[in-house]
Scaffold this active site. Structure first.
Site, PDB file in Angstrom:
ATOM      1  N   LYS A  11       4.941 -20.065  -4.212  1.00 36.81           N
ATOM      2  CA  LYS A  11       6.365 -20.392  -4.054  1.00 36.81           C
ATOM      3  C   LYS A  11       7.150 -19.266  -3.410  1.00 36.81           C
ATOM      4  CE  LYS A  11       6.666 -23.722  -7.749  1.00 36.81           C
ATOM      5  NZ  LYS A  11       6.783 -23.787  -9.195  1.00 36.81           N
ATOM      6  N   ASP A  76      -9.465 -29.512 -11.346  1.00 36.25           N
ATOM      7  CA  ASP A  76     -10.007 -28.693 -12.440  1.00 36.25           C
ATOM      8  C   ASP A  76     -11.032 -27.752 -11.814  1.00 36.25           C
ATOM      9  OD1 ASP A  76     -11.394 -27.599 -14.496  1.00 36.25           O
ATOM     10  OD2 ASP A  76     -11.750 -29.480 -15.576  1.00 36.25           O
ATOM     11  N   VAL A  77     -10.747 -26.461 -11.831  1.00 37.47           N
ATOM     12  CA  VAL A  77     -11.587 -25.508 -11.092  1.00 37.47           C
ATOM     13  C   VAL A  77     -13.027 -25.437 -11.604  1.00 37.47           C
ATOM     14  CG1 VAL A  77      -9.797 -23.975 -10.222  1.00 37.47           C
ATOM     15  CG2 VAL A  77     -10.745 -23.565 -12.484  1.00 37.47           C
ATOM     16  N   LYS A 139      -5.576  -9.716  -4.515  1.00 35.59           N
ATOM     17  CA  LYS A 139      -6.061  -8.701  -5.432  1.00 35.59           C
ATOM     18  C   LYS A 139      -5.812  -9.150  -6.868  1.00 35.59           C
ATOM     19  CE  LYS A 139      -3.040  -5.343  -6.726  1.00 35.59           C
ATOM     20  NZ  LYS A 139      -1.814  -5.781  -7.327  1.00 35.59           N
ATOM     21  N   ASP A 168      -4.498  -7.192   1.282  1.00 36.49           N
ATOM     22  CA  ASP A 168      -3.763  -6.062   0.728  1.00 36.49           C
ATOM     23  C   ASP A 168      -2.416  -6.175   1.422  1.00 36.49           C
ATOM     24  OD1 ASP A 168      -2.457  -3.534   0.546  1.00 36.49           O
ATOM     25  OD2 ASP A 168      -4.334  -2.684  -0.134  1.00 36.49           O
ATOM     26  N   HIS A 169      -1.403  -6.614   0.681  1.00 32.54           N
ATOM     27  CA  HIS A 169      -0.170  -6.982   1.392  1.00 32.54           C
ATOM     28  C   HIS A 169       0.511  -5.781   2.054  1.00 32.54           C
ATOM     29  CE1 HIS A 169       1.939  -5.719  -2.271  1.00 32.54           C
ATOM     30  NE2 HIS A 169       3.054  -5.752  -1.587  1.00 32.54           N
ATOM     31  N   LYS A 173       2.680  -4.928   6.147  1.00 35.48           N
ATOM     32  CA  LYS A 173       3.992  -4.300   6.355  1.00 35.48           C
ATOM     33  C   LYS A 173       4.059  -3.698   7.758  1.00 35.48           C
ATOM     34  CE  LYS A 173       4.727  -3.257   1.465  1.00 35.48           C
ATOM     35  NZ  LYS A 173       5.746  -4.217   1.060  1.00 35.48           N
ATOM     36  N   HIS A 231      -3.322  -0.258  -2.253  1.00 33.62           N
ATOM     37  CA  HIS A 231      -2.253   0.048  -1.295  1.00 33.62           C
ATOM     38  C   HIS A 231      -2.194   1.531  -0.896  1.00 33.62           C
ATOM     39  CE1 HIS A 231      -1.282  -3.872  -2.636  1.00 33.62           C
ATOM     40  NE2 HIS A 231      -0.542  -3.549  -3.661  1.00 33.62           N
ATOM     41  N   LYS A 331       6.330   2.700 -11.736  1.00 30.73           N
ATOM     42  CA  LYS A 331       7.344   1.695 -12.056  1.00 30.73           C
ATOM     43  C   LYS A 331       8.530   2.398 -12.706  1.00 30.73           C
ATOM     44  CE  LYS A 331       4.550  -2.177 -11.768  1.00 30.73           C
ATOM     45  NZ  LYS A 331       4.818  -2.833 -10.502  1.00 30.73           N
ATOM     46  N   LYS A 336      13.620   2.362  -5.225  1.00 29.07           N
ATOM     47  CA  LYS A 336      12.572   1.522  -4.654  1.00 29.07           C
ATOM     48  C   LYS A 336      12.353   2.045  -3.249  1.00 29.07           C
ATOM     49  CE  LYS A 336      10.057  -2.223  -3.633  1.00 29.07           C
ATOM     50  NZ  LYS A 336       8.692  -2.324  -4.110  1.00 29.07           N
TER      51      LYS A 336
HETATM   52  C1  BG6 Z   1       1.560  -5.335  -6.055  1.00 27.68           C
HETATM   53  C2  BG6 Z   1       1.469  -4.836  -7.465  1.00 27.68           C
HETATM   54  O1  BG6 Z   1       0.298  -5.306  -5.454  1.00 27.68           O
HETATM   55  O2  BG6 Z   1       2.447  -4.518  -5.318  1.00 27.68           O
HETATM   56  C3  BG6 Z   1       2.847  -4.807  -8.095  1.00 27.68           C
HETATM   57  O3  BG6 Z   1       0.626  -5.671  -8.223  1.00 27.68           O
HETATM   58  C4  BG6 Z   1       3.814  -4.032  -7.251  1.00 27.68           C
HETATM   59  O4  BG6 Z   1       2.788  -4.244  -9.399  1.00 27.68           O
HETATM   60  C5  BG6 Z   1       3.768  -4.517  -5.809  1.00 27.68           C
HETATM   61  O5  BG6 Z   1       5.105  -4.227  -7.783  1.00 27.68           O
HETATM   62  C6  BG6 Z   1       4.594  -3.607  -4.930  1.00 27.68           C
HETATM   63  O6  BG6 Z   1       4.720  -4.195  -3.677  1.00 27.68           O
HETATM   64  P1  BG6 Z   1       5.931  -3.859  -2.736  1.00 27.68           P
HETATM   65  O7  BG6 Z   1       5.639  -4.615  -1.488  1.00 27.68           O
HETATM   66  O8  BG6 Z   1       7.168  -4.329  -3.442  1.00 27.68           O
HETATM   67  O9  BG6 Z   1       5.934  -2.377  -2.571  1.00 27.68           O
END
Ligand code: BG6
Length: 489
Positions: A11, A76-77, A139, A168-169, A173, A231, A331, A336
């Site tokens: 979502k 159902d997986v 992940k 790996d998001h 970026k 990351h 955290k 941020k």
């Molecule tokens: C995720 C972690 O992979 O990355 C989260 O599981 C974390 O805990 C997040 O908050 C951070 O991503 P970004 O893109 O907000 O820096």
């Protein structure tokens, strides 16, 4: 096919990203089958896709056309008959939309299902396609090297390495992708990019959010597995790799793997010299009181889990011998922010003074988020002064990229996957080496209680020991707030 189509990731990230690709004309022939446990009819599913796009991107004109490509299957997986009906349905959709038998399976699910789903996809015939088949997984890829190997074995029995796209998001970026270009396309950086001219590199990824409703997962993960193994290590690899001979997936990945191979193993008694762990206590963030980690839901009152980690990484190769890579992530920190600071060595003889202070070292700051850009910190003559130097900053900001509102790289990663470009996904070798590195640290931390927890207040930049880690080498963390890029409007 999106497994976990009623979940949060679908979502918040996947539907809006797919919509953006659609809007840009990058999805021509496509259909999406949303798969999840609960019973839902197509209309309700399409409505939920619509809602998620609306809430992420606001009112859009062609939403009805977009969602008409979405279908739902309750599933159902663990049940083969569920896969059989999914296969029939998928074949039908394939025909209706003339998809040439190309199929992407996106597992937006809890990790314990990755292996079993991959095995079923094969045994129940969903991977028998005329076109390509690709598996996208989120992940965490395992919990340690052993579990990652086991998972990999299951996945690889159904998909080849080339067909597996491990997300790996951070690799989606914009400025993480820019690291290579900044390094390898500029004559003024690459010749200096080594231990002769760089004194240290600092990578900070700080978050203000706490663990909130993710306590159950986070208790078994901690910052080391949640952020560092993937990351942070990926950013280290991109900063440290040798120039690839070509810009192909294999060449780039193999250069990254060589960095992982050169990582100095930190184990046993050395762990607490090179790494610092922290856990947040109460504090104030943005004027609001924040609870301590141990008071978050689903968290043990005596929890030994780290919500912060800082460390010194050494890369034992010719280019980097002697240069520490300092990393920190946590955290409930003060800001941020994700930033990389490359600190160059001082010039050999300093003739100038900056109002009685020493000259500032040259810094190259790569701003990953929230702002995107680069800043080069130089020294120049103070106008009107005698020979006093002052620091000047050359900034480039990626304006117009709407950095805060992009679906965080998922759009780019989904598109890469559709094009069959796996460069910005992690290869198994990268995963294995970084687990091997991280396992040695968690081994020590899991077997010794951190008596000082909680050891940093929410809303600060982590425990004092993280500062001492650099102080003992004669450095300090460049404060992230002072390194803001000037966004040119
Ligand atoms: C995720 C972690 O992979 O990355 C989260 O599981 C974390 O805990 C997040 O908050 C951070 O991503 P970004 O893109 O907000 O820096």
């Amino acid at each position: 096919m999106i497994f976990g189509a009623t979940g949060d990731l679908a979502k918040r990230k996947l539907f809006p990203s797919l919509y953006r690709l659609f809007e840009r004309g990058r999805l021509e022939k496509f259909a999406v089958i949303g798969v999840a446990r609960r019973t839902l009819d197509n209309d309700d599913f399409q409505q939920s896709v619509k809602d998620s796009v609306l809430s992420a991107l606001g009112e859009k004109g062609n939403l009805d056309e977009f969602v008409s490509h979405f279908y739902y299957q309750a599933h159902d997986v663990a049940d083969s008959s569920s896969y059989t009906s999914l296969r029939k349905f998928a074949n039908q959709i394939d025909e209706n939309y003339q998809l040439d038998g190309n199929r992407i399976f996106y597992l937006a699910m809890a990790p314990e299902f990755f292996g079993p789903i991959a095995l079923h996809l094969k045994s129940d015939g969903l991977t028998e396609v005329k076109g390509y088949k690709r598996l996208v997984i989120e992940k965490p890829f395992g919990h340690d090297l052993e579990s990652a190997k086991e998972l990999n074995k299951q996945i690889r029995s159904a998909f080849s390495e080339k067909e597996v796209y491990r997300i790996d998001h951070y690799l989606g970026k914009e400025m993480v992708r820019n690291i290579e270009v900044i390094r390898f396309a500029n004559a003024i950086f690459e010749p200096l990019w080594n231990n002769k001219y760089i004194s240290n590199i600092q990578i900070t990824s700080s978050e203000t959010l706490g663990v909130e409703e993710r306590g159950r997962y986070y208790e078994t993960s901690g910052a080391l597995r949640d952020m560092l193994q993937n990351h942070m290590m990926q950013m280290v690899a991109l900063l440290a790799m040798e120039p690839p001979i070509k810009l192909t997936t294999d060449e780039i990945r193999s250069e990254k793997v060589r960095v992982f191979r050169a990582l100095r193993t930190i184990e046993g008694d050395k762990v607490n010299d090179y790494f610092v762990r922290g856990q947040y206590g109460e504090g104030t963030i943005g004027g609001k009181k924040a609870p301590k980690y141990r008071d978050e839901p689903m968290v043990d009152k005596e929890s030994n889990t780290e919500t912060f980690v800082a460390g010194k990484i050494k890369i034992d190769n010719f280019r980097w011998a002697g240069v520490p890579f300092y990393i920190r992530t946590g955290k409930r920190m003060a800001a941020k922010s994700t930033k990389i600071v490359v600190q160059f060595k001082d010039i050999p003889m300093n003739l100038y003074y900056q109002t009685e202070k020493m000259l500032n070292p040259n810094l190259l700051v790569i701003h990953i988020q929230p702002e995107e850009g680069i800043t080069l910190h130089l020294n120049a003559k103070k106008a009107g002064g005698h020979l006093d130097a002052q620091e000047v900053k050359l900034s480039f900001a990626n304006t117009g990229s709407n950095a805060m509102n992009t679906p965080e790289g998922y759009e780019k990663l989904l598109y890469d996957c559709m094009r069959g470009d796996a460069t910005n996904f992690t290869h198994w070798d990268e995963v294995a080496y970084s687990w091997a590195f991280v396992d040695k640290i968690s081994e020590v931390w899991e077997n010794s209680k951190a008596d000082s927890f909680p050891n940093y207040q929410s809303g600060t930049m982590g425990p004092k020991a993280a500062d001492e880690l650099l102080e003992k080498d004669g450095y300090f963390w460049w404060p992230v707030g002072d390194l803001e890029v000037d966004i040119c409007k």
